[in-house]
Enzyme design. Structure first.
Site, PDB file in Angstrom:
ATOM      1  N   LYS A 202       0.851  -1.185   0.000  1.00 35.80           N
ATOM      2  CA  LYS A 202       0.000   0.000   0.000  1.00 35.80           C
ATOM      3  C   LYS A 202       0.887   1.235   0.000  1.00 35.80           C
ATOM      4  CE  LYS A 202      -3.596   2.445   2.498  1.00 35.80           C
ATOM      5  NZ  LYS A 202      -4.629   2.395   3.540  1.00 35.80           N
ATOM      6  N   LYS A 257      -2.265  -1.446  -3.793  1.00 33.02           N
ATOM      7  CA  LYS A 257      -3.109  -0.259  -3.715  1.00 33.02           C
ATOM      8  C   LYS A 257      -2.265   0.995  -3.790  1.00 33.02           C
ATOM      9  CE  LYS A 257      -6.152   1.979  -0.456  1.00 33.02           C
ATOM     10  NZ  LYS A 257      -6.477   2.098   0.921  1.00 33.02           N
TER      11      LYS A 257
HETATM   12  C1  PBG Z   1      -7.566   3.499   5.629  1.00 34.25           C
HETATM   13  C2  PBG Z   1      -7.839   3.320   4.199  1.00 34.25           C
HETATM   14  C3  PBG Z   1      -7.658   4.253   3.165  1.00 34.25           C
HETATM   15  C4  PBG Z   1      -8.184   3.686   2.032  1.00 34.25           C
HETATM   16  C5  PBG Z   1      -8.634   2.418   2.362  1.00 34.25           C
HETATM   17  N1  PBG Z   1      -8.398   2.202   3.710  1.00 34.25           N
HETATM   18  C6  PBG Z   1      -7.126   5.633   3.197  1.00 34.25           C
HETATM   19  C7  PBG Z   1      -5.780   5.908   3.683  1.00 34.25           C
HETATM   20  O1  PBG Z   1      -4.930   5.038   3.793  1.00 34.25           O
HETATM   21  O2  PBG Z   1      -5.581   7.068   4.006  1.00 34.25           O
HETATM   22  C8  PBG Z   1      -8.256   4.366   0.692  1.00 34.25           C
HETATM   23  C9  PBG Z   1      -9.307   3.858  -0.236  1.00 34.25           C
HETATM   24  C10 PBG Z   1      -9.635   4.763  -1.351  1.00 34.25           C
HETATM   25  O3  PBG Z   1      -9.004   5.819  -1.578  1.00 34.25           O
HETATM   26  O4  PBG Z   1     -10.593   4.426  -2.075  1.00 34.25           O
HETATM   27  N2  PBG Z   1      -6.405   3.073   6.142  1.00 34.25           N
END
Ligand code: PBG
Length: 333
Positions: A202, A257
């Protein structure tokens, strides 16, 4: 006898592209509704749907409406729904303790879904950001997100969600060692069949902006960011190490992601580990395609289906996408 002059070119790549039947016959990849996971935002209230301005077409739903929408999605062939809470501001705290409340909005949503659509898989994010005042995914000490105490909190959040009926736990926090710690806790508590889909690679991304609007964490995060735990977009070998660790620690499925700017990572992960691999086409990717379509600059259906097929071509087994229902409808014809 005169030898015939060879026709040129011998190989005509266009032959198989000439008709619909032959294009279908030689297609290497396909997209079906079974490949899709639908992320949905939930909030308190009754019969309450609120538009998210930066995600045109996406609505935050109260639990009663969520159940109706989930049934429709399941009937279209979508196997899994992913839940994200918009927590009321007065329930947020520095330590995100609302994440451990067995009656929090997520647990209520899980129970309602398991009651109404028991055959549908329910996936829940594990991270504290929707519940904290500071908007970070873990616990903060002296301005730094501390790893090991955060993991303890994430274990409690996991067990709370699993006890409410969650099928797939998806840690999105990027703390070190959390997959192993969560897997051990699940085994000890007897939840031996709970799946873990780790957000393994991520990245710290600008594409999460609209999501933070949707769960109401943008203002909380202020000018700080998540670069001390989410990955640097410059790196790809590091993603392989992250994925290897999560698999060794007990992840059943892994996720990359964001999606579209990271298709190279999807391909490397799939080729290296041959594990069920997913991509999250995140909120900013949704916003980008939807906004262009709204302006008439892109044809929505075409670019949505093309982007989803791109994930399959890159080796993904499935995609988390806010377009899941649109795509499933489109596939139905
Ligand atoms: C939380 C999380 C996030 C997303 C999914 N879980 C945001 C972040 O890490 O700040 C993002 C999903 C999206 O942008 O559609 N940890």
């Amino acid at each position: 006898m005169k030898t015939p002059t060879p026709a040129f070119p011998r190989t005509r790549m266009r032959r198989v592209r000439k008709t619909d039947w032959s294009r279908r016959l030689v297609a290497e990849n396909t997209l079906t509704p079974s490949d899709l996971i639908w992320p949905v935002f939930v909030h308190e209230g009754e019969n309450l749907a609120v538009e998210i301005p930066s995600m045109p077409g996406v609505k935050r739903l109260s639990v009663d409406l969520l159940v109706i929408a989930a049934k429709e999605a399941f009937n279209l062939g979508i196997p899994v729904i992913a839940l994200f809470p918009a927590v009321e501001q007065h329930l947020k705290s520095d330590d995100g303790r609302e994440a451990h409340n067995p009656d929090n909005i997520i647990c209520k949503a899980i129970r309602a879904l398991k009651d109404a659509v028991p055959e549908m898989g329910v996936l829940c994010d594990v991270a504290l950001d929707p519940f904290t005042l500071h908007g970070q995914d873990g616990l903060v000490e002296n301005g730094y997100v501390v790893n090991d105490p955060s993991v303890e909190a994430l274990i409690r959040q996991t067990l709370n969600q699993v006890e409410a009926g969650c099928d797939i736990i998806a840690p999105s926090d990027m703390m070190d060692g959390r997959i192993g710690a969560i897997r051990d806790a699940l085994e000890i508590e007897g939840h031996i069949n709970t799946s873990i889909m780790s957000y393994a690679a991520k990245y710290a991304s600008g594409f999460y902006g609209p999501f933070r609007d949707a769960v109401g964490s943008t203002g909380n995060l202020g000018t700080s960011d998540k670069r001390t735990y989410q990955m640097n977009a410059a790196n790809s070998d590091e993603a392989i190490r992250e994925v290897a660790l999560d698999i060794n620690e007990g992840a059943d499925m892994v996720m990359v992601k964001p999606g579209m700017p990271y298709l190279d990572i999807c391909r490397r992960v799939k080729d290296t580990f041959a594990i069920p691999t997913f991509a999250y086409q995140v909120s900013g990717e949704y916003a980008m395609l939807s906004a262009a379509a709204q302006n008439g600059w892109l044809e929505r259906d075409k670019v949505v289906m093309e982007s989803l097929l791109g994930f399959k071509r890159a080796g993904c087994d499935g995609i988390l996408t806010y377009f899941a229902v649109d795509a499933a409808l489109h596939l139905q014809g």
